[in-house]
Enzyme design. Structure first.
Site, PDB file in Angstrom:
ATOM      1  N   MET A 190       5.001 -36.468  79.475  1.00 38.77           N
ATOM      2  CA  MET A 190       5.500 -35.469  80.422  1.00 38.77           C
ATOM      3  C   MET A 190       4.367 -34.723  81.115  1.00 38.77           C
ATOM      4  SD  MET A 190       6.581 -32.181  78.136  1.00 38.77           S
ATOM      5  CE  MET A 190       6.520 -31.175  79.615  1.00 38.77           C
ATOM      6  N   CYS A 191       4.708 -34.121  82.253  1.00 41.24           N
ATOM      7  CA  CYS A 191       3.781 -33.241  82.976  1.00 41.24           C
ATOM      8  C   CYS A 191       4.627 -32.187  83.682  1.00 41.24           C
ATOM      9  CB  CYS A 191       2.921 -34.049  83.953  1.00 41.24           C
ATOM     10  SG  CYS A 191       3.857 -34.821  85.294  1.00 41.24           S
ATOM     11  N   ARG A 192       4.176 -31.706  84.811  1.00 38.93           N
ATOM     12  CA  ARG A 192       4.932 -30.677  85.530  1.00 38.93           C
ATOM     13  C   ARG A 192       6.124 -31.282  86.257  1.00 38.93           C
ATOM     14  NH1 ARG A 192       4.863 -28.705  90.811  1.00 38.93           N
ATOM     15  NH2 ARG A 192       5.647 -26.576  90.978  1.00 38.93           N
TER      16      ARG A 192
END
Length: 104
Positions: free
Chosen positions: A61-63
């Protein structure tokens, strides 16, 4: 590239499933808000592959899902086959699951 929605991730967490969550954002982003994943910033993902499980599902995951998508592609090129990109990242989590999470 396999993807997972924030709803599917919440089901995995709530169900106590055995999986690894990798967050590829930077330290300051992780400190602001996170889902208790293991922090491995994108820039170091290929030198820290030993921290990534090969024998259970791994959600990256990231932003927004863009950096994590890049990470998944880079890791798949290294032979990983158990990776899932979190669609929409922590922004989607805040919008759909937990509006109290701080996003930027």
């Amino acid at each position: 590239m396999k993807e997972i929605s924030v709803q599917e991730l919440k089901e995995k967490i709530d169900g106590g499933e055995d999986f690894q969550l990798i967050d590829v954002r930077e330290d300051f982003e992780y400190e602001m808000s996170n889902l208790n994943g293991e922090l491995i910033p994108l820039g170091g993902i290929l030198i820290e592959t030993d921290k990534i499980s090969k024998d259970k599902p791994v959600v990256v995951m990231c932003r927004s899902g863009k950096r994590s998508g890049v990470a998944v592609m880079q890791l798949e090129a290294q032979g990983f086959t158990n990776l899932y990109n979190l669609q929409g990242g922590i922004t989607a989590w805040a919008q759909e699951i937990d509006p109290s999470i701080q996003v930027y």
